[in-house]
Design an enzyme around this catalytic site. Structure first.
Site, PDB file in Angstrom:
ATOM      1  N   GLY A  27     -20.030   3.187 -12.533  1.00 35.73           N
ATOM      2  CA  GLY A  27     -19.126   2.464 -13.426  1.00 35.73           C
ATOM      3  C   GLY A  27     -19.418   0.977 -13.478  1.00 35.73           C
ATOM      4  O   GLY A  27     -20.510   0.544 -13.126  1.00 35.73           O
ATOM      5  N   ALA A  28     -18.407   0.190 -13.926  1.00 36.93           N
ATOM      6  CA  ALA A  28     -18.599  -1.247 -14.193  1.00 36.93           C
ATOM      7  C   ALA A  28     -19.835  -1.409 -15.061  1.00 36.93           C
ATOM      8  O   ALA A  28     -20.756  -2.176 -14.759  1.00 36.93           O
ATOM      9  CB  ALA A  28     -18.713  -2.039 -12.891  1.00 36.93           C
ATOM     10  N   HIS A  33     -26.898   0.115 -18.114  1.00 43.54           N
ATOM     11  CA  HIS A  33     -26.486   1.522 -18.042  1.00 43.54           C
ATOM     12  C   HIS A  33     -26.614   2.194 -19.406  1.00 43.54           C
ATOM     13  O   HIS A  33     -26.991   3.353 -19.509  1.00 43.54           O
ATOM     14  CB  HIS A  33     -25.029   1.638 -17.591  1.00 43.54           C
ATOM     15  CG  HIS A  33     -24.772   1.163 -16.214  1.00 43.54           C
ATOM     16  ND1 HIS A  33     -24.136  -0.021 -15.937  1.00 43.54           N
ATOM     17  CD2 HIS A  33     -25.065   1.717 -15.004  1.00 43.54           C
ATOM     18  CE1 HIS A  33     -24.029  -0.179 -14.623  1.00 43.54           C
ATOM     19  NE2 HIS A  33     -24.588   0.855 -14.035  1.00 43.54           N
ATOM     20  N   GLN A  57     -22.203   5.971   0.300  1.00 41.61           N
ATOM     21  CA  GLN A  57     -23.374   5.090   0.256  1.00 41.61           C
ATOM     22  C   GLN A  57     -23.039   3.639   0.595  1.00 41.61           C
ATOM     23  O   GLN A  57     -23.915   2.780   0.546  1.00 41.61           O
ATOM     24  CB  GLN A  57     -24.099   5.197  -1.088  1.00 41.61           C
ATOM     25  CG  GLN A  57     -23.359   4.609  -2.275  1.00 41.61           C
ATOM     26  CD  GLN A  57     -24.048   4.968  -3.590  1.00 41.61           C
ATOM     27  OE1 GLN A  57     -23.951   6.096  -4.069  1.00 41.61           O
ATOM     28  NE2 GLN A  57     -24.761   4.021  -4.174  1.00 41.61           N
ATOM     29  N   GLU A 144     -34.884   1.586 -12.958  1.00 42.70           N
ATOM     30  CA  GLU A 144     -35.925   1.044 -12.068  1.00 42.70           C
ATOM     31  C   GLU A 144     -35.420  -0.166 -11.285  1.00 42.70           C
ATOM     32  O   GLU A 144     -36.083  -0.636 -10.378  1.00 42.70           O
ATOM     33  CB  GLU A 144     -37.166   0.660 -12.884  1.00 42.70           C
ATOM     34  CG  GLU A 144     -37.917   1.865 -13.388  1.00 42.70           C
ATOM     35  CD  GLU A 144     -39.203   1.510 -14.117  1.00 42.70           C
ATOM     36  OE1 GLU A 144     -39.404   0.305 -14.423  1.00 42.70           O
ATOM     37  OE2 GLU A 144     -39.990   2.431 -14.383  1.00 42.70           O
ATOM     38  N   LYS A 145     -34.266  -0.683 -11.667  1.00 41.91           N
ATOM     39  CA  LYS A 145     -33.674  -1.802 -10.929  1.00 41.91           C
ATOM     40  C   LYS A 145     -33.531  -1.433  -9.451  1.00 41.91           C
ATOM     41  O   LYS A 145     -33.871  -2.209  -8.567  1.00 41.91           O
ATOM     42  CB  LYS A 145     -32.307  -2.131 -11.544  1.00 41.91           C
ATOM     43  CG  LYS A 145     -31.378  -2.907 -10.679  1.00 41.91           C
ATOM     44  CD  LYS A 145     -31.398  -4.354 -11.034  1.00 41.91           C
ATOM     45  CE  LYS A 145     -30.621  -5.182 -10.042  1.00 41.91           C
ATOM     46  NZ  LYS A 145     -29.415  -4.524  -9.529  1.00 41.91           N
ATOM     47  N   ASP A 146     -33.019  -0.220  -9.196  1.00 42.26           N
ATOM     48  CA  ASP A 146     -32.951   0.294  -7.825  1.00 42.26           C
ATOM     49  C   ASP A 146     -34.214   1.115  -7.598  1.00 42.26           C
ATOM     50  O   ASP A 146     -34.178   2.340  -7.579  1.00 42.26           O
ATOM     51  CB  ASP A 146     -31.696   1.157  -7.654  1.00 42.26           C
ATOM     52  CG  ASP A 146     -30.434   0.326  -7.784  1.00 42.26           C
ATOM     53  OD1 ASP A 146     -30.147  -0.467  -6.885  1.00 42.26           O
ATOM     54  OD2 ASP A 146     -29.738   0.466  -8.818  1.00 42.26           O
ATOM     55  N   SER A 182     -24.043  -4.683 -11.981  1.00 45.01           N
ATOM     56  CA  SER A 182     -22.574  -4.766 -11.919  1.00 45.01           C
ATOM     57  C   SER A 182     -22.158  -5.865 -10.951  1.00 45.01           C
ATOM     58  O   SER A 182     -21.110  -6.487 -11.111  1.00 45.01           O
ATOM     59  CB  SER A 182     -21.990  -3.436 -11.456  1.00 45.01           C
ATOM     60  OG  SER A 182     -22.471  -2.406 -12.290  1.00 45.01           O
ATOM     61  N   ARG A 183     -22.982  -6.112  -9.925  1.00 47.95           N
ATOM     62  CA  ARG A 183     -22.625  -7.127  -8.923  1.00 47.95           C
ATOM     63  C   ARG A 183     -22.806  -8.550  -9.450  1.00 47.95           C
ATOM     64  O   ARG A 183     -22.331  -9.500  -8.833  1.00 47.95           O
ATOM     65  CB  ARG A 183     -23.420  -6.920  -7.635  1.00 47.95           C
ATOM     66  CG  ARG A 183     -22.994  -5.669  -6.883  1.00 47.95           C
ATOM     67  CD  ARG A 183     -23.603  -5.573  -5.498  1.00 47.95           C
ATOM     68  NE  ARG A 183     -22.999  -4.499  -4.703  1.00 47.95           N
ATOM     69  CZ  ARG A 183     -23.551  -3.295  -4.514  1.00 47.95           C
ATOM     70  NH1 ARG A 183     -24.716  -3.016  -5.053  1.00 47.95           N
ATOM     71  NH2 ARG A 183     -22.929  -2.389  -3.795  1.00 47.95           N
TER      72      ARG A 183
END
Ligand code: PAF
Length: 254
Positions: A27-28, A33, A57, A144-146, A182-183
């Site tokens: 979410g967020a 996304h 997690q 791919e960000k993570d 989101s952060r």
């Protein structure tokens, strides 16, 4: 777009002859996304997106409680991006048998994020395996960000013979090159200015491979602490702290 909260409802809402595309999220939601949803659309007939802030997690000292939650906003964005279903289960639905799992993260989960978040990837594979079991997708899209997460999940489907194709989606960036996250919502105006320097430094490092100089430049730019900057999988991967916010990014060395 339907909002569904149970596995039984979900399975009865899906046409099993369709190729099912799946976008798991916490979410967020932001434009990054939505690009995952669009990629899922292009590669399937019916798109399920999930929103679930997964407790397993997050370590006890991390931001599970304060993680931004906005189901209404998320639903509107998913609908506009072309999702057919928003699957938004409770923890009781996904973890009805408790938090234990036989599915464990493999060798891709060594080092990098795992050095600083040792329980993180076991939590990610735990929930993604449960979500795959609920949705039964043909393809699933992850950002791919993570980048390490993408490798861990690709390894998971191979190791456990899960009938899902994992598709990686390119990182979306703001006009200054900052990877959308989101952060980023946690950043003050001053921190945002510093955050936008990270991609520039990492891009240079991807060219000159001078990790030590990149480390110094990141700290000089105003980051409080570096967790890592390393080359792996043909990318420079970085995690650094700005105030209370931990930012990650990665850029291809090719
Ligand atoms: O990338 C994320 O948002 C999460 O790690 C995921 C894959 C949705 C699992 O909770």
């Amino acid at each position: 777009m339907k909002i569904i909260r149970t596995k039984a409802e979900l399975q009865s809402a899906i046409n099993h002859n369709d190729k099912i595309g799946f976008v798991p999220t916490m979410g967020a939601l932001h434009a990054g996304h939505l690009s995952l949803v669009k990629l899922a659309r292009e590669n399937s007939d019916f798109v399920v997106a999930s929103v679930f802030v997964n407790p397993t997690q997050f370590a006890p000292n991390e931001d599970f409680d304060s993680y931004p939650r906005d189901e209404k906003g998320d639903a509107a964005m998913l609908e506009s991006a072309g999702a057919d279903i928003l699957f938004s289960p409770t923890a009781e639905v996904l973890y009805h048998d408790g938090f234990d799992s036989d599915i464990k993260a493999g060798s891709a989960a060594q080092g990098l994020e795992a050095t600083f978040r040792p329980t993180h990837f076991d939590g990610v594979v735990n929930v993604v395996a449960r979500l795959f079991d609920a949705v039964k997708p043909d393809i699933a899209v992850f950002g791919e960000k993570d980048y390490q997460q993408l490798q861990v999940l690709t390894e998971m489907v191979k190791t456990y013979n899960m009938p899902v194709e994992i598709i990686g989606a390119p990182i979306l960036r703001d006009e200054h090159g900052l990877a959308l996250s989101s952060r980023n919502a946690y950043l003050s105006a001053d921190e945002l200015k510093i955050a936008r320097k990270l991609n520039v430094i990492v891009r240079k490092c991807a060219q000159d491979k001078n990790i030590n100089s990149a480390k110094e430049t990141i700290l000089d730019a105003g980051f409080k602490k570096m967790d890592y900057i390393e080359e792996r999988w043909g990318r420079i991967l970085v995690a650094a702290w700005l105030g209370k916010t931990r930012l990650i990014d990665n850029i291809s060395v090719n």
